[in-house]
Design a protein around this motif. Structure first.
Motif, PDB file in Angstrom:
ATOM      1  N   HIS A   1      12.317   2.042  15.584  1.00  0.00           N
ATOM      2  CA  HIS A   1      11.623   1.294  14.533  1.00  0.00           C
ATOM      3  C   HIS A   1      12.630   0.524  13.680  1.00  0.00           C
ATOM      4  CE1 HIS A   1       7.777   3.181  15.353  1.00  0.00           C
ATOM      5  NE2 HIS A   1       8.363   4.359  15.354  1.00  0.00           N
ATOM      6  N   THR A   2      12.280  -0.703  13.329  1.00  0.00           N
ATOM      7  CA  THR A   2      13.066  -1.502  12.395  1.00  0.00           C
ATOM      8  C   THR A   2      12.450  -1.360  11.009  1.00  0.00           C
ATOM      9  OG1 THR A   2      13.661  -3.103  14.099  1.00  0.00           O
ATOM     10  CG2 THR A   2      13.850  -3.816  11.804  1.00  0.00           C
ATOM     11  N   LEU A   3      13.211  -0.858  10.054  1.00  0.00           N
ATOM     12  CA  LEU A   3      12.718  -0.620   8.705  1.00  0.00           C
ATOM     13  C   LEU A   3      13.207  -1.713   7.767  1.00  0.00           C
ATOM     14  CD1 LEU A   3      13.414   3.243   8.392  1.00  0.00           C
ATOM     15  CD2 LEU A   3      11.476   2.073   9.465  1.00  0.00           C
ATOM     16  N   LYS A   4      12.307  -2.181   6.904  1.00  0.00           N
ATOM     17  CA  LYS A   4      12.675  -3.209   5.939  1.00  0.00           C
ATOM     18  C   LYS A   4      11.990  -2.928   4.615  1.00  0.00           C
ATOM     19  CE  LYS A   4      12.657  -8.192   5.027  1.00  0.00           C
ATOM     20  NZ  LYS A   4      12.258  -9.539   5.507  1.00  0.00           N
ATOM     21  N   GLU A   5      12.775  -2.830   3.543  1.00  0.00           N
ATOM     22  CA  GLU A   5      12.184  -2.626   2.222  1.00  0.00           C
ATOM     23  C   GLU A   5      11.514  -3.904   1.750  1.00  0.00           C
ATOM     24  OE1 GLU A   5      15.026  -1.168  -0.588  1.00  0.00           O
ATOM     25  OE2 GLU A   5      15.081   0.835   0.301  1.00  0.00           O
ATOM     26  N   ARG A   6      10.378  -3.731   1.047  1.00  0.00           N
ATOM     27  CA  ARG A   6       9.683  -4.888   0.490  1.00  0.00           C
ATOM     28  C   ARG A   6       8.954  -4.490  -0.783  1.00  0.00           C
ATOM     29  NH1 ARG A   6       4.042  -6.823   2.598  1.00  0.00           N
ATOM     30  NH2 ARG A   6       3.796  -6.903   0.345  1.00  0.00           N
ATOM     31  N   ASN A   7       8.757  -5.460  -1.633  1.00  0.00           N
ATOM     32  CA  ASN A   7       7.937  -5.387  -2.835  1.00  0.00           C
ATOM     33  C   ASN A   7       7.336  -6.776  -3.034  1.00  0.00           C
ATOM     34  OD1 ASN A   7       7.765  -2.820  -4.180  1.00  0.00           O
ATOM     35  ND2 ASN A   7       9.979  -2.953  -4.550  1.00  0.00           N
ATOM     36  N   PRO A   8       6.209  -6.962  -3.712  1.00  0.00           N
ATOM     37  CA  PRO A   8       5.398  -5.906  -4.327  1.00  0.00           C
ATOM     38  C   PRO A   8       4.408  -5.320  -3.344  1.00  0.00           C
ATOM     39  CG  PRO A   8       4.452  -8.018  -4.836  1.00  0.00           C
ATOM     40  CD  PRO A   8       5.681  -8.303  -4.003  1.00  0.00           C
ATOM     41  N   TRP A   9       3.672  -4.298  -3.791  1.00  0.00           N
ATOM     42  CA  TRP A   9       2.577  -3.719  -3.050  1.00  0.00           C
ATOM     43  C   TRP A   9       1.313  -3.850  -3.886  1.00  0.00           C
ATOM     44  CZ3 TRP A   9       3.102  -1.625   1.909  1.00  0.00           C
ATOM     45  CH2 TRP A   9       4.415  -1.620   2.402  1.00  0.00           C
ATOM     46  N   GLY A  10       0.168  -3.593  -3.258  1.00  0.00           N
ATOM     47  CA  GLY A  10      -1.101  -3.728  -3.967  1.00  0.00           C
ATOM     48  C   GLY A  10      -1.280  -2.663  -5.029  1.00  0.00           C
ATOM     49  N   TYR A  11      -2.189  -2.938  -5.948  1.00  0.00           N
ATOM     50  CA  TYR A  11      -2.445  -2.039  -7.073  1.00  0.00           C
ATOM     51  C   TYR A  11      -3.727  -1.261  -6.807  1.00  0.00           C
ATOM     52  CZ  TYR A  11       0.952  -5.295  -8.951  1.00  0.00           C
ATOM     53  OH  TYR A  11       2.060  -6.079  -9.123  1.00  0.00           O
ATOM     54  N   MET A  12      -3.550  -0.055  -6.254  1.00  0.00           N
ATOM     55  CA  MET A  12      -4.669   0.773  -5.831  1.00  0.00           C
ATOM     56  C   MET A  12      -5.328   1.439  -7.039  1.00  0.00           C
ATOM     57  SD  MET A  12      -4.570   3.860  -3.011  1.00  0.00           S
ATOM     58  CE  MET A  12      -4.254   2.703  -1.669  1.00  0.00           C
ATOM     59  N   ASN A  13      -6.659   1.561  -6.998  1.00  0.00           N
ATOM     60  CA  ASN A  13      -7.426   2.229  -8.052  1.00  0.00           C
ATOM     61  C   ASN A  13      -8.389   3.206  -7.405  1.00  0.00           C
ATOM     62  OD1 ASN A  13      -6.611   0.738 -10.655  1.00  0.00           O
ATOM     63  ND2 ASN A  13      -7.041  -0.919  -9.212  1.00  0.00           N
ATOM     64  N   VAL A  14      -8.295   4.482  -7.789  1.00  0.00           N
ATOM     65  CA  VAL A  14      -8.967   5.555  -7.071  1.00  0.00           C
ATOM     66  C   VAL A  14      -9.714   6.462  -8.040  1.00  0.00           C
ATOM     67  CG1 VAL A  14      -8.575   7.648  -5.682  1.00  0.00           C
ATOM     68  CG2 VAL A  14      -7.315   5.533  -5.157  1.00  0.00           C
ATOM     69  N   VAL A  15     -10.909   6.894  -7.636  1.00  0.00           N
ATOM     70  CA  VAL A  15     -11.642   7.949  -8.340  1.00  0.00           C
ATOM     71  C   VAL A  15     -11.949   9.042  -7.324  1.00  0.00           C
ATOM     72  CG1 VAL A  15     -13.712   8.577  -9.639  1.00  0.00           C
ATOM     73  CG2 VAL A  15     -12.676   6.324  -9.982  1.00  0.00           C
ATOM     74  N   THR A  16     -11.691  10.302  -7.699  1.00  0.00           N
ATOM     75  CA  THR A  16     -12.016  11.428  -6.836  1.00  0.00           C
ATOM     76  C   THR A  16     -12.975  12.373  -7.552  1.00  0.00           C
ATOM     77  OG1 THR A  16     -10.077  12.694  -7.579  1.00  0.00           O
ATOM     78  CG2 THR A  16      -9.812  11.323  -5.617  1.00  0.00           C
ATOM     79  N   TRP A  17     -13.770  13.078  -6.748  1.00  0.00           N
ATOM     80  CA  TRP A  17     -14.775  14.008  -7.277  1.00  0.00           C
ATOM     81  C   TRP A  17     -14.645  15.312  -6.510  1.00  0.00           C
ATOM     82  CZ3 TRP A  17     -20.742  13.000  -6.439  1.00  0.00           C
ATOM     83  CH2 TRP A  17     -21.474  14.021  -7.041  1.00  0.00           C
ATOM     84  N   ASP A  18     -14.222  16.362  -7.209  1.00  0.00           N
ATOM     85  CA  ASP A  18     -14.138  17.697  -6.628  1.00  0.00           C
ATOM     86  C   ASP A  18     -15.508  18.359  -6.757  1.00  0.00           C
ATOM     87  OD1 ASP A  18     -13.774  20.578  -6.367  1.00  0.00           O
ATOM     88  OD2 ASP A  18     -11.622  20.200  -6.454  1.00  0.00           O
ATOM     89  N   LEU A  19     -16.185  18.554  -5.654  1.00  0.00           N
ATOM     90  CA  LEU A  19     -17.553  19.056  -5.691  1.00  0.00           C
ATOM     91  C   LEU A  19     -17.614  20.532  -6.086  1.00  0.00           C
ATOM     92  CD1 LEU A  19     -18.955  17.339  -2.467  1.00  0.00           C
ATOM     93  CD2 LEU A  19     -19.053  16.528  -4.826  1.00  0.00           C
ATOM     94  N   LYS A  20     -16.552  21.279  -5.816  1.00  0.00           N
ATOM     95  CA  LYS A  20     -16.556  22.698  -6.172  1.00  0.00           C
ATOM     96  C   LYS A  20     -16.465  22.899  -7.679  1.00  0.00           C
ATOM     97  CE  LYS A  20     -14.845  25.076  -2.050  1.00  0.00           C
ATOM     98  NZ  LYS A  20     -13.758  25.930  -1.502  1.00  0.00           N
ATOM     99  N   SER A  21     -15.527  22.211  -8.287  1.00  0.00           N
ATOM    100  CA  SER A  21     -15.342  22.347  -9.742  1.00  0.00           C
ATOM    101  C   SER A  21     -16.145  21.318 -10.525  1.00  0.00           C
ATOM    102  CB  SER A  21     -13.860  22.194 -10.088  1.00  0.00           C
ATOM    103  OG  SER A  21     -13.406  20.878  -9.769  1.00  0.00           O
ATOM    104  N   ASN A  22     -16.740  20.352  -9.791  1.00  0.00           N
ATOM    105  CA  ASN A  22     -17.470  19.228 -10.388  1.00  0.00           C
ATOM    106  C   ASN A  22     -16.579  18.404 -11.317  1.00  0.00           C
ATOM    107  OD1 ASN A  22     -19.924  17.903 -10.127  1.00  0.00           O
ATOM    108  ND2 ASN A  22     -20.687  18.657 -12.082  1.00  0.00           N
TER     109      ASN A  22
END
Length: 575
Positions: free
Chosen positions: A536-557
């Motif tokens: 594999h050829t590895l190359k560092e890069r920037n920028p990356w996307g701005y992820m936005n996440v919501v999670t819901w734990d059903l056990k603890s609600n």
């Protein structure tokens, strides 16, 4: 039995050649790509979570929830406020794609992607030598598709919301009228595109107040967009696509060399489609169908990876297999995919676990497959500047929505005194066959422009359902949207919370160019060395996307909401 690599590559060629008959017909498939069963979750979270790229937008969503709105009303508030405060990435002059899950179990994909005007002519995007004209494809009115976001917001309100559209738009209208302080990213985007902005008087008036870019701490007002949003709120779909706003849009576009007509706007329609559903290790992933290429690619990658026990592998071999799956999915996805109303696609093949099993046979466990050894394909990159937000409300309604205007500040063309900054999504088509777009990548006939056709996108809004947890995941980032969402899904399945998912370092492979782009620090030295030894050829890069996440734990609600730490103004909030 393990076959040599050359036998495996021959097998892949055979697998791919079987798809030609499916792709030859230009009609829409008779059956949808997936028919999700849908399921209602037994209990409700009792609180709401919103994560977006700007705190004004997140707070707008909560304001609408406090008025009695649901997740879809909140989504309207978030999206319209982003149009005001984050125009470098999205806006009512652009479009969006959404995957939604209603608390009663109904699930649907909403396609509010832009479309080509009826007078689209590929010759407009060629210079005198017959080469691609990057200027007309990216700047000014010829680069703009017919916007879909206003229609999509009106559709959400009419079919899924609880509040009148004007109430959900009220926070954005107030922010536009009263003003806000632009963040550093918007200030930098305006400075980056200043030369193009100066070509259009209405753009100068809006983005260069006092004939210069805004500075930190300056209050910026947008009364023209406030008025346009008011008309949308008062009259719904017709408040943008007919009447006063529509006339101003068409007049401004045509006066500056564009080809829109009133009929183009009047004819725009939101499309509801069946989401793609893939089962992976006991999790049910709900994601975007075409005209997104992202959901098909994510499903194909997950199907390939389902044949491996990644949890028992060291980091280098696990990463190697993910990269190889990415390589093969990207080889496929843009060669075949386009607007499903115009192109018949071999989705049954691409989404089949048997097809994935055949692709696995072409992967060596300790050696990279050079992309040049795989059957040739042509890839298209869908743009770099986009935004995503995630919402879960107290009743368990869920919205995962990705919005875009394509390149930074879209076309830079503001249509008269509407305050609407138009997209430059026409560059997402394969405008000139086998000629590169702004990102240096090529396009196939499946994504050629046609009147009313939607251009291919990599937007991949997704929702992941497990026995004990739910995750709402999406990201901007051009072609890296697909791999970032994939890595977010895998991290969620591995048990990471919202903060852990948005904070993790990222990597990406898209078949061509044959390299692994990686965020600095994505791999520890031993893993990086092992991957390099594998070829594999590895190359560092920037920028990356701005992820936005919501999670819901059903056990603890418990709800968790997190905005990407790479974005200074983002906000993930639960209340």
């Amino acid at each position: 039995m393990t076959y040599p690599l050359n036998w495996r590559i021959a097998l892949l060629g055979l697998l791919l050649s079987t798809s030609v008959a499916y792709a030859a017909d230009g009609r829409q498939p008779e059956s949808s790509p997936a028919s999700p069963a849908g399921h209602a979750i037994a209990h409700r979270p009792g609180r709401a979570g919103i994560a977006s790229a700007n705190f004004h937008a997140t707070e707008a969503g909560f304001e609408v929830l406090a008025k009695g709105g649901n997740a879809f009303d909140a989504a309207i508030a978030v999206a319209s406020t982003l149009s005001v405060v984050e125009p470098e990435s999205s806006g009512i002059g652009g479009g969006f794609m959404a995957v939604i899950h209603r608390a009663d179990g109904r699930e649907v994909f909403i396609d509010a992607r832009e479309t080509a005007p009826a007078a689209v002519n590929p010759k407009d995007y060629l210079d005198k030598d017959g080469e691609p004209n990057r200027d007309t494809a990216l700047n000014g009115p010829l680069s703009a598709g017919i916007p879909g976001e206003p229609a999509g917001l009106a559709w959400l309100a009419a079919h899924y919301g609880k509040l009148p559209l004007k109430e959900s738009l009220a926070p954005a209208i107030r922010v536009a009228r009263d003003g806000f302080e632009p963040d550093g990213r918007l200030i930098n985007a305006i400075a980056e595109r200043e030369q193009e902005i100066r070509r259009w008087p209405a753009s100068v008036a809006k983005y260069l107040p006092g004939d210069k870019p805004p500075v930190k701490g300056q209050v910026w007002r947008d009364p023209d967009q406030a008025r346009t949003l008011e008309l949308l709120g008062e009259h719904g779909h017709d408040g943008f696509y007919r009447g006063e706003t529509a006339k101003k849009l068409v007049d401004a576009v045509r006066a500056s060399g564009g080809n829109w007509t009133a009929k183009d706007l009047e004819s725009y329609q939101v499309k509801e489609r069946a989401p793609i559903v893939v089962d992976y290790r006991g999790y049910r992933v709900l994601t975007a169908p075409p005209a997104s290429s992202g959901g098909v690619a994510v499903a194909e990658i997950l199907n390939i990876l389902s044949g491996y026990d990644l949890a028992r592998m060291d980091e280098a071999h696990r990463t190697h297999l993910v990269i190889e799956a990415m390589r093969r999915a990207f080889r496929d996805h843009n060669d075949y995919l386009g607007d499903p109303d115009f192109v018949k696609m071999p989705l049954d093949m691409l989404l089949s676990p048997y097809y994935a099993a055949g692709l696995r046979q072409t992967i060596l466990l300790d050696k990279a497959t050079p992309s040049s050894m795989l059957p040739a394909s042509i890839a298209v990159d869908p743009g770099m500047h986009t935004t995503h937000f995630s919402v879960i409300d107290k009743d368990g309604n869920i919205a995962s929505i990705t919005l875009t205007v394509n390149y930074t500040m879209g076309s830079t063309f503001v249509a008269g005194d509407t305050g609407v900054l138009l997209n430059d999504e026409m560059d997402d088509f394969a405008l000139v066959p086998n000629k590169p777009n702004v990102y240096g990548l090529l396009g196939s006939a499946a994504n050629a422009p046609a009147p009313g056709k939607r251009m291919l996108s990599s937007m991949t809004p997704s929702i992941v359902f497990g026995a004990d947890r739910v995750g709402v995941i999406g990201s901007p980032g051009g072609s890296t949207i697909i791999t970032q969402v994939l890595e977010g899904i895998l991290a969620f399945i591995d048990g990471k919370d919202a903060e852990g998912i948005v904070s993790q370092k990222r990597f990406h492979h898209q078949y061509m160019p044959d390299r692994v782009d990686m965020e600095p620090g994505a791999f520890d030295p031993a893993t990086a060395e092992a991957l390099t030894r594998m070829g594999h050829t590895l190359k560092e890069r920037n920028p990356w996307g701005y992820m936005n996440v919501v999670t819901w734990d059903l056990k603890s609600n418990k709800l968790d909401a997190a905005s990407d730490p790479r974005r200074e103004a983002g906000l993930g909030k639960v209340q």
